[in-house]
Design a protein around this motif. Structure first.
Motif, PDB file in Angstrom:
ATOM      1  N   VAL A 120      20.568  71.393  25.493  1.00 14.86           N
ATOM      2  CA  VAL A 120      21.596  70.778  24.665  1.00 14.86           C
ATOM      3  C   VAL A 120      21.558  69.262  24.773  1.00 14.86           C
ATOM      4  O   VAL A 120      20.996  68.707  25.722  1.00 14.86           O
ATOM      5  CB  VAL A 120      23.011  71.304  25.025  1.00 14.86           C
ATOM      6  N   VAL A 121      22.176  68.612  23.784  1.00 14.14           N
ATOM      7  CA  VAL A 121      22.297  67.158  23.773  1.00 14.14           C
ATOM      8  C   VAL A 121      23.770  66.786  23.658  1.00 14.14           C
ATOM      9  O   VAL A 121      24.567  67.532  23.080  1.00 14.14           O
ATOM     10  CB  VAL A 121      21.504  66.519  22.611  1.00 14.14           C
ATOM     11  N   GLY A 122      24.120  65.633  24.235  1.00 15.14           N
ATOM     12  CA  GLY A 122      25.491  65.146  24.173  1.00 15.14           C
ATOM     13  C   GLY A 122      25.509  63.687  23.765  1.00 15.14           C
ATOM     14  O   GLY A 122      24.638  62.910  24.153  1.00 15.14           O
ATOM     15  N   ALA A 123      26.521  63.321  22.973  1.00 14.55           N
ATOM     16  CA  ALA A 123      26.662  61.952  22.473  1.00 14.55           C
ATOM     17  C   ALA A 123      27.752  61.219  23.248  1.00 14.55           C
ATOM     18  O   ALA A 123      28.904  61.641  23.250  1.00 14.55           O
ATOM     19  CB  ALA A 123      27.021  61.970  20.989  1.00 14.55           C
ATOM     20  N   ILE A 124      27.359  60.140  23.908  1.00 21.31           N
ATOM     21  CA  ILE A 124      28.333  59.255  24.546  1.00 21.31           C
ATOM     22  C   ILE A 124      28.599  58.164  23.512  1.00 21.31           C
ATOM     23  O   ILE A 124      27.851  57.196  23.400  1.00 21.31           O
ATOM     24  CB  ILE A 124      27.794  58.685  25.870  1.00 21.31           C
ATOM     25  N   ILE A 125      29.652  58.373  22.703  1.00 20.88           N
ATOM     26  CA  ILE A 125      29.918  57.533  21.542  1.00 20.88           C
ATOM     27  C   ILE A 125      30.843  56.381  21.938  1.00 20.88           C
ATOM     28  O   ILE A 125      31.955  56.608  22.404  1.00 20.88           O
ATOM     29  CB  ILE A 125      30.556  58.353  20.406  1.00 20.88           C
ATOM     30  N   TYR A 126      30.340  55.164  21.756  1.00 22.84           N
ATOM     31  CA  TYR A 126      31.093  53.952  22.074  1.00 22.84           C
ATOM     32  C   TYR A 126      31.681  53.349  20.809  1.00 22.84           C
ATOM     33  O   TYR A 126      31.015  53.290  19.776  1.00 22.84           O
ATOM     34  CB  TYR A 126      30.178  52.902  22.708  1.00 22.84           C
ATOM     35  N   CYS A 127      32.941  52.879  20.913  1.00 21.56           N
ATOM     36  CA  CYS A 127      33.581  52.153  19.819  1.00 21.56           C
ATOM     37  C   CYS A 127      34.680  51.291  20.429  1.00 21.56           C
ATOM     38  O   CYS A 127      35.539  51.812  21.158  1.00 21.56           O
ATOM     39  CB  CYS A 127      34.160  53.135  18.804  1.00 21.56           C
TER      40      CYS A 127
ATOM     41  N   THR B  77      13.987  67.287  17.285  1.00 24.21           N
ATOM     42  CA  THR B  77      13.990  66.347  18.414  1.00 24.21           C
ATOM     43  C   THR B  77      15.413  66.259  18.955  1.00 24.21           C
ATOM     44  O   THR B  77      16.369  66.665  18.285  1.00 24.21           O
ATOM     45  CB  THR B  77      13.531  64.939  17.977  1.00 24.21           C
ATOM     46  N   ASP B  78      15.554  65.685  20.138  1.00 25.52           N
ATOM     47  CA  ASP B  78      16.888  65.479  20.716  1.00 25.52           C
ATOM     48  C   ASP B  78      17.779  64.705  19.750  1.00 25.52           C
ATOM     49  O   ASP B  78      18.923  65.076  19.498  1.00 25.52           O
ATOM     50  CB  ASP B  78      16.800  64.677  22.022  1.00 25.52           C
ATOM     51  N   LYS B  79      17.234  63.609  19.224  1.00 22.10           N
ATOM     52  CA  LYS B  79      18.035  62.747  18.353  1.00 22.10           C
ATOM     53  C   LYS B  79      18.415  63.452  17.056  1.00 22.10           C
ATOM     54  O   LYS B  79      19.550  63.324  16.591  1.00 22.10           O
ATOM     55  CB  LYS B  79      17.294  61.436  18.078  1.00 22.10           C
ATOM     56  N   GLU B  80      17.498  64.204  16.468  1.00 28.96           N
ATOM     57  CA  GLU B  80      17.814  64.963  15.251  1.00 28.96           C
ATOM     58  C   GLU B  80      18.920  65.978  15.528  1.00 28.96           C
ATOM     59  O   GLU B  80      19.844  66.141  14.727  1.00 28.96           O
ATOM     60  CB  GLU B  80      16.565  65.690  14.730  1.00 28.96           C
ATOM     61  N   ALA B  81      18.831  66.651  16.675  1.00 27.55           N
ATOM     62  CA  ALA B  81      19.846  67.646  17.040  1.00 27.55           C
ATOM     63  C   ALA B  81      21.210  66.987  17.205  1.00 27.55           C
ATOM     64  O   ALA B  81      22.233  67.509  16.744  1.00 27.55           O
ATOM     65  CB  ALA B  81      19.438  68.356  18.327  1.00 27.55           C
TER      66      ALA B  81
ATOM     67  N   VAL C  96      21.916  56.844  17.220  1.00 24.94           N
ATOM     68  CA  VAL C  96      21.568  57.263  18.579  1.00 24.94           C
ATOM     69  C   VAL C  96      20.767  56.158  19.242  1.00 24.94           C
ATOM     70  O   VAL C  96      19.749  55.721  18.721  1.00 24.94           O
ATOM     71  CB  VAL C  96      20.775  58.590  18.563  1.00 24.94           C
ATOM     72  N   ASP C  97      21.260  55.698  20.393  1.00 22.44           N
ATOM     73  CA  ASP C  97      20.599  54.641  21.144  1.00 22.44           C
ATOM     74  C   ASP C  97      19.857  55.238  22.337  1.00 22.44           C
ATOM     75  O   ASP C  97      19.355  56.342  22.245  1.00 22.44           O
ATOM     76  CB  ASP C  97      21.628  53.581  21.558  1.00 22.44           C
ATOM     77  N   GLU C  98      19.859  54.541  23.472  1.00 24.00           N
ATOM     78  CA  GLU C  98      19.026  54.975  24.589  1.00 24.00           C
ATOM     79  C   GLU C  98      19.593  56.184  25.326  1.00 24.00           C
ATOM     80  O   GLU C  98      20.801  56.422  25.339  1.00 24.00           O
ATOM     81  CB  GLU C  98      18.754  53.827  25.563  1.00 24.00           C
ATOM     82  N   LYS C  99      18.669  56.910  25.936  1.00 21.67           N
ATOM     83  CA  LYS C  99      19.016  58.073  26.753  1.00 21.67           C
ATOM     84  C   LYS C  99      19.734  57.595  28.010  1.00 21.67           C
ATOM     85  O   LYS C  99      19.374  56.586  28.600  1.00 21.67           O
ATOM     86  CB  LYS C  99      17.720  58.801  27.129  1.00 21.67           C
ATOM     87  N   VAL C 100      20.778  58.335  28.415  1.00 27.54           N
ATOM     88  CA  VAL C 100      21.498  58.025  29.647  1.00 27.54           C
ATOM     89  C   VAL C 100      20.926  58.841  30.796  1.00 27.54           C
ATOM     90  O   VAL C 100      20.525  58.297  31.812  1.00 27.54           O
ATOM     91  CB  VAL C 100      23.017  58.288  29.487  1.00 27.54           C
ATOM     92  N   THR C 101      20.872  60.172  30.638  1.00 27.69           N
ATOM     93  CA  THR C 101      20.347  61.025  31.704  1.00 27.69           C
ATOM     94  C   THR C 101      20.117  62.437  31.189  1.00 27.69           C
ATOM     95  O   THR C 101      20.611  62.800  30.121  1.00 27.69           O
ATOM     96  CB  THR C 101      21.322  61.058  32.916  1.00 27.69           C
ATOM     97  N   THR C 102      19.379  63.215  31.947  1.00 29.92           N
ATOM     98  CA  THR C 102      19.265  64.656  31.719  1.00 29.92           C
ATOM     99  C   THR C 102      19.705  65.344  32.999  1.00 29.92           C
ATOM    100  O   THR C 102      19.257  64.981  34.082  1.00 29.92           O
ATOM    101  CB  THR C 102      17.816  65.074  31.373  1.00 29.92           C
ATOM    102  N   THR C 103      20.603  66.301  32.863  1.00 27.99           N
ATOM    103  CA  THR C 103      21.080  67.046  34.020  1.00 27.99           C
ATOM    104  C   THR C 103      20.942  68.534  33.760  1.00 27.99           C
ATOM    105  O   THR C 103      20.956  68.979  32.610  1.00 27.99           O
ATOM    106  CB  THR C 103      22.565  66.739  34.323  1.00 27.99           C
TER     107      THR C 103
END
Length: 130
Positions: free
Chosen positions: A7-14, A45-49, A64-71
């Motif tokens: 899975v992918v998660g979005a850390i959305i900043y505003c 791809t991760d970003k497309e998903a 979508v910007d840079e990757k933070v981490t994979t856990t």
């Protein structure tokens, strides 16, 4: 052997805040908080998903910007590999469709929520607790 779920998660900043989404009572991990996102489909791809999932779940577009981490976290229903990315909104504000609640919080407020276990390492990285 447990099912592996990517899975992918979005850390959305505003405006110096981060979007936090509370899972509904009907979802697995009910009422826990997470970075919104979802499963990666075949040939995606991760970003497309991430862009597709946020469009489906929250009716808005992401950059979508840079990757933070994979856990990786093992739950009773399977093993979740979660990759999180820093993101920004590309216009419209998110709309609540699947989640119980969404909140915009400052980084120092994130630890006040009960996060899904797979999301905790990303919370620690972006808040500088790691």
């Amino acid at each position: 052997m447990k099912k592996v779920i990517n899975v992918v998660g979005a850390i959305i900043y505003c405006d110096n805040k981060v979007l936090c989404a509370q899972r509904s009572e009907k979802m697995s991990l009910p009422l826990m908080w997470e970075f919104p996102g979802g499963k990666i489909e075949k040939n995606e791809t991760d970003k497309e998903a991430l862009i597709r999932e946020i469009k489906e779940e929250m009716k808005c577009d992401l950059i979508v910007d840079e990757k933070v981490t994979t856990t990786t976290h093992e739950y009773d229903f399977g093993i979740v590999n979660l990759t999180t990315y820093k993101c920004t909104l590309n216009d419209k504000q998110p709309t609540l469709t699947e989640h119980k609640e969404i909140k915009w919080l400052e980084l120092n407020e994130l630890s006040t929520l009960e996060w899904a276990p797979a999301d905790i390492p990303a919370v620690k990285i972006i808040t500088g607790e790691d």
